[in-house]
Design a protein around this motif. Sequence first.
Motif, short mmCIF file in Angstrom:
data_model
loop_
_atom_site.label_atom_id
_atom_site.label_comp_id
_atom_site.label_asym_id
_atom_site.label_seq_id
_atom_site.Cartn_x
_atom_site.Cartn_y
_atom_site.Cartn_z
N LEU A 119 31.17 -26.11 84.99
CA LEU A 119 31.05 -27.55 85.24
C LEU A 119 31.36 -27.81 86.70
CD1 LEU A 119 33.06 -28.90 82.15
CD2 LEU A 119 30.58 -29.03 82.44
N THR A 120 30.74 -28.84 87.27
CA THR A 120 31.10 -29.26 88.61
C THR A 120 32.41 -30.05 88.54
OG1 THR A 120 29.89 -31.36 88.43
CG2 THR A 120 28.67 -29.45 89.26
N PRO A 121 33.18 -30.08 89.62
CA PRO A 121 34.49 -30.74 89.56
C PRO A 121 34.44 -32.18 89.08
CG PRO A 121 34.34 -29.40 91.53
CD PRO A 121 32.98 -29.38 90.90
N ARG A 122 33.53 -32.99 89.62
CA ARG A 122 33.52 -34.41 89.25
C ARG A 122 33.05 -34.63 87.82
NH1 ARG A 122 37.22 -37.26 91.16
NH2 ARG A 122 37.49 -36.83 93.38
N VAL A 123 32.08 -33.86 87.38
CA VAL A 123 31.64 -33.97 85.98
C VAL A 123 32.78 -33.56 85.06
CG1 VAL A 123 30.11 -32.99 84.24
CG2 VAL A 123 29.19 -33.67 86.46
N ALA A 124 33.47 -32.47 85.42
CA ALA A 124 34.58 -32.00 84.60
C ALA A 124 35.70 -33.04 84.53
CB ALA A 124 35.11 -30.68 85.15
N LEU A 125 36.02 -33.64 85.67
CA LEU A 125 37.09 -34.64 85.70
C LEU A 125 36.72 -35.88 84.88
CD1 LEU A 125 38.28 -34.45 89.42
CD2 LEU A 125 39.64 -33.91 87.39
N ALA A 126 35.46 -36.31 85.00
CA ALA A 126 35.02 -37.48 84.23
C ALA A 126 35.09 -37.20 82.73
CB ALA A 126 33.59 -37.87 84.63
N MET A 127 34.64 -36.03 82.32
CA MET A 127 34.70 -35.66 80.92
C MET A 127 36.15 -35.59 80.43
SD MET A 127 33.55 -32.09 79.06
CE MET A 127 34.99 -31.26 79.76
N ALA A 128 37.01 -34.98 81.24
CA ALA A 128 38.42 -34.85 80.86
C ALA A 128 39.08 -36.21 80.76
CB ALA A 128 39.15 -33.98 81.88
N ALA A 129 38.75 -37.12 81.68
CA ALA A 129 39.36 -38.46 81.65
C ALA A 129 38.96 -39.21 80.38
CB ALA A 129 38.93 -39.25 82.89
N VAL A 130 37.68 -39.17 80.04
CA VAL A 130 37.21 -39.86 78.83
C VAL A 130 37.87 -39.28 77.58
CG1 VAL A 130 35.21 -40.27 77.35
CG2 VAL A 130 35.01 -40.57 79.82
N LEU A 131 37.94 -37.96 77.49
CA LEU A 131 38.50 -37.32 76.30
C LEU A 131 40.03 -37.42 76.26
CD1 LEU A 131 36.11 -34.30 75.99
CD2 LEU A 131 36.25 -36.29 74.50
N ASN A 132 40.68 -37.53 77.41
CA ASN A 132 42.11 -37.85 77.43
C ASN A 132 42.34 -39.20 76.77
OD1 ASN A 132 43.80 -36.50 80.40
ND2 ASN A 132 42.85 -35.49 78.66
N PHE A 133 41.49 -40.16 77.11
CA PHE A 133 41.62 -41.51 76.54
C PHE A 133 41.41 -41.47 75.03
CE2 PHE A 133 40.04 -45.64 75.21
CZ PHE A 133 40.89 -46.53 75.85
N VAL A 134 40.38 -40.75 74.60
CA VAL A 134 40.09 -40.64 73.16
C VAL A 134 41.22 -39.92 72.43
CG1 VAL A 134 38.51 -39.68 71.44
CG2 VAL A 134 37.60 -40.73 73.52
N GLY A 135 41.70 -38.83 73.02
CA GLY A 135 42.76 -38.04 72.39
C GLY A 135 44.02 -38.83 72.14
N ALA A 136 44.29 -39.81 73.01
CA ALA A 136 45.50 -40.61 72.85
C ALA A 136 45.50 -41.44 71.58
CB ALA A 136 45.66 -41.53 74.07
N TRP A 137 44.34 -41.61 70.98
CA TRP A 137 44.22 -42.43 69.76
C TRP A 137 44.31 -41.60 68.48
CZ3 TRP A 137 43.67 -47.76 69.81
CH2 TRP A 137 43.48 -48.33 71.08
N LEU A 138 44.53 -40.32 68.60
CA LEU A 138 44.47 -39.45 67.42
C LEU A 138 45.78 -39.36 66.66
CD1 LEU A 138 42.28 -36.51 68.76
CD2 LEU A 138 41.57 -38.58 67.54
#
Length: 334
Positions: free
Chosen positions: A34-53
Amino acid sequence: MVITVVVIALVFDYTNGFHDAANAIATSVSTRALTPRVALAMAAVLNFVGAWLGVEVAKTIQGIIDIDGLNSVTDADRAHALTIVLAALVGAITWNLITWYFGIPSSSSHALIGGIVGAGLASSTVVHWDTIIDKVAIPMVLSPALGFMLAFGLMTALMWIFRRAMPSRINRGFRHAQTVSAAGMALGHGLQDAQKTMGIIVLALVAGGFHTGDDVPLWVIVAAASAIAAGTYSGGWRIMRTLGRRIIELDPPKGFAAEATAASVLYVMAIGLHAPVSTTHTITSAIMGAGATKRFSAVRWGVAKGIVVAWVVTMPAAALVAAVFYFVARPFLP
């Protein structure tokens, strides 16, 4: 003062995000999956989702010190209780920034726990040592050990399964697989680390007399999830270099093995044991385990030794900073 403590808790959550962004994506970026920015964007979104689990890890954080004892009735008592929570956060944030500056992948989780314990001891607040042992100390040792052994086992199995395949085709396939494993790691990071800030915010609300019990209000979940996602997107490039390149030169199969096993350990610890384990410890040990399948000398054990020393020092260092802050602030309280 409650507002101040909550804001500082969210600042800690933000520093947790950029400090630990490397946990989810360093292997994928270093192998060019993954490119750095794509990876960071994906990680940020899934961090947000994971917090709801779930919120069970948040409740464990609240149980480290006597939450009922913080539920005071006078303004002076509440100011004292909030100072304890504030001291815990100062200890954790200070250690996060020190280790981030030097590019050391230490644990934000254990920095926060160390801060809570240090502030609790300094203020003579009851510390629940049974919770520390069962939910912190034992999982602290168990999760890296599992990460190392499972990553070593999975990588060994992959090497045997694909022993006759062309290396170029294997690398291409596992670069795609790493998108999934990195996503799983980011989700697990949100599940674990966002909840720790939720727990400390609820402690502050209880200390200020605005909340009772250990339930986590909806706005706390939203705020914590947003803060860690924003911090993750800002990226922790210093630590990313350490995890992605300095421990061992990773290829896509090893990166996949490390991420997949580390994510699995995070889910089991959070959902099964309600234990606030370190995502940093888990992914770092998994990288070592996957790398050791090449040969043990391929792992740069000198770098690994420095990381392990930081692991050992994290809790007492954060505890010491929290205790010092409490003693400095105490004379100014009403």
